[in-house]
Design a protein around this motif. Sequence first.
Motif, PDB file in Angstrom:
ATOM      1  N   LYS A   5      -1.672  10.954   6.685  1.00 35.50           N
ATOM      2  CA  LYS A   5      -0.913   9.753   6.308  1.00 35.50           C
ATOM      3  C   LYS A   5      -1.576   8.448   6.734  1.00 35.50           C
ATOM      4  CE  LYS A   5       3.665  11.773   6.183  1.00 35.50           C
ATOM      5  NZ  LYS A   5       4.789  12.072   7.059  1.00 35.50           N
ATOM      6  N   HIS A   6      -2.410   8.542   7.769  1.00 31.50           N
ATOM      7  CA  HIS A   6      -3.031   7.324   8.316  1.00 31.50           C
ATOM      8  C   HIS A   6      -4.484   7.595   8.664  1.00 31.50           C
ATOM      9  CE1 HIS A   6       0.811   5.415   8.868  1.00 31.50           C
ATOM     10  NE2 HIS A   6       1.252   6.485   9.523  1.00 31.50           N
ATOM     11  N   SER A  22      -4.342   2.836   5.841  1.00 33.87           N
ATOM     12  CA  SER A  22      -3.823   3.866   4.937  1.00 33.87           C
ATOM     13  C   SER A  22      -5.017   4.720   4.492  1.00 33.87           C
ATOM     14  CB  SER A  22      -3.175   3.203   3.733  1.00 33.87           C
ATOM     15  OG  SER A  22      -4.189   2.586   2.955  1.00 33.87           O
ATOM     16  N   HIS A  74      -2.694  -3.624  12.162  1.00 32.24           N
ATOM     17  CA  HIS A  74      -2.152  -2.878  11.022  1.00 32.24           C
ATOM     18  C   HIS A  74      -2.748  -3.490   9.760  1.00 32.24           C
ATOM     19  CE1 HIS A  74       1.526  -1.281  13.447  1.00 32.24           C
ATOM     20  NE2 HIS A  74       0.362  -0.880  13.898  1.00 32.24           N
ATOM     21  N   LEU A 117      -5.185   0.444  12.217  1.00 37.44           N
ATOM     22  CA  LEU A 117      -4.415   1.507  11.561  1.00 37.44           C
ATOM     23  C   LEU A 117      -4.516   1.264  10.055  1.00 37.44           C
ATOM     24  CD1 LEU A 117      -2.314   3.828  11.882  1.00 37.44           C
ATOM     25  CD2 LEU A 117      -0.554   2.058  11.861  1.00 37.44           C
ATOM     26  N   LYS A 166      -9.683  10.248  10.268  1.00 36.10           N
ATOM     27  CA  LYS A 166      -8.822  10.224   9.084  1.00 36.10           C
ATOM     28  C   LYS A 166      -7.808  11.345   9.162  1.00 36.10           C
ATOM     29  CE  LYS A 166     -12.448   8.127   6.330  1.00 36.10           C
ATOM     30  NZ  LYS A 166     -13.423   8.190   5.270  1.00 36.10           N
ATOM     31  N   GLU A 209      -1.249  -3.527   0.212  1.00 38.09           N
ATOM     32  CA  GLU A 209      -2.482  -2.765   0.396  1.00 38.09           C
ATOM     33  C   GLU A 209      -3.438  -3.112  -0.718  1.00 38.09           C
ATOM     34  OE1 GLU A 209      -1.539   1.292   0.770  1.00 38.09           O
ATOM     35  OE2 GLU A 209      -0.645   1.001   2.742  1.00 38.09           O
TER      36      GLU A 209
END
Length: 527
Positions: free
Chosen positions: A65-66, A85, A118, A83, A62, A3
Amino acid sequence: MVEERITRSSPLRSTLADLPGLPGCITPPRPAPPLAYITSTPPPEPTGNTISVNGFIRSVRKQKKHAFASIGDGSTLSPLQALLSPEQAEGLSTGIAVNIQGRHVACPPGKEQASELHALAVEILGDNDATNYPIQKKYQTTEFLRTLPHLRTRLPFNSLLLRLRSQVIAQLTTFFASRDFVQTHPPIITSNDCEGAGEVFTVTSSAGQAAPSDPDGEEAQQHFFRNPKYLTVSSQLHLEALAQSVGKVWTLSPTFRADRSHTPRHLSEFYMLEAELAFTSDVDSLMDVVEDMLKDLARGLVSSRTGKELLQARSSDWIQNEELGVLSAADLQARWDGLLASEWPRMKYTIAIAKLKEAVEIDGASFDVAPIFSSGLHAQHEHYLAKTFGNGGPVFVTDYPQELKAFYMPPSAEQEAVADGPTVACFDLLVPDVCELVGGSVREHRTSELLKAMEKHEQLNDVVRDGKGKDAVEDASLQWYVDLRRYGSVPHGGFGLGFDRLLLYLSGVTNIREVVTFPRWPGRCDC
Ligand SMILES: NC(=O)C[C@H](N)C(=O)O
């Protein structure tokens, strides 16, 4: 999962539409193998590879967790879901331009989308003033969106209309090239109003007048071009000149009419597709070209991704605005099928009037304007004829009264014994809702007959006899047009198609102001 917020700028690559299994703006970061393309026939499965996506955030949701962001780049109707963070989603809101690198994976069955991204890294490419951003996900009226022509094309359906326009132009170009038509660029600034087809815009210059001491005197000094000039209302007359040079010509040109018309089918500036064919003396051969051309377009559309997305838009809730059309996907498909139907009926004007009268007298139809030979066909009549006799597709009406048509149309091949008056060798193509889509005719190619017709039509009072037994045109603006008949004139004919109306018909949109990006109509020329 790595990330990381990317700070370096990454190169912008192609579009989502390149993504396997997806609509839209995506390419892999080098040196990953190239991805396969486009959603159609059949879409390749997402590979799980890392890819790089450029686009705009259509919406972002938002959660703890995601976060889920819908990314669109105008190359597809459906967005790509990413998807993210919570950290990656920080600072993201509708309208922001991003580059997202991530793994493109298949979604489990039952999800709305087939695949998603992702995210591994997110870079903001262009910030957005989200508080004041006028394009919102909620319902917005077409009238409101028309005040934002510079932004509304970012809406997925409006982007689709832009792509439709581009696809149709490409296909028309191929069609005409395959038939040896030469594409030409006739002038936009002209010295006459073609046929009195409509009111004209006069061209003036902010640079002031022509040469300060023009030997031709004061009149010449007042005008940039020495006398008044206009924005073109039709390229036909110039195309007639070119057709006699290279046989068959066409153009797709901007056209201007200064009529104070506020209907959903008229604009002050629009594109007209016009074609002109030398060595042609009958309306049937002109109608054949029109029919072949529109069938070719319909065939291409039906099998294209643009076509599929137009149907998709109508079978979901993409289109919330009435002005964009109330047609269902099935109705739109039926429209295209109608274009592809075996042969379009061809009906003489006198028969059309008789049918309309019958509809009133026998079937109890009612029209605001009564169908009368000398009054022409009004939009309601045109709609009725297309709807009733077109089998879901168009109808040609031919041989209109001479008194309603332009000076250059010759008498019909067979003059019927019509008590009401003579008719001319011309046709209109009528479709339901949009009404007149194409108008065309054979052109009078005989000098003496043309001059007689020019004299008769009062809007062309620039034609005089020079008193020496020779024909002459006093105002040089149309002298060149008469010259075309003097010097090796051949039978010829052509047609003009309202290009934006065609897009209206093909897309099922109701108002022409929606299919033109920056529409102009009386009182409105926003940016
Ligand atoms: N080219 C054409 O036949 C179009 C015709 N001049 C019109 O303005 O309707």
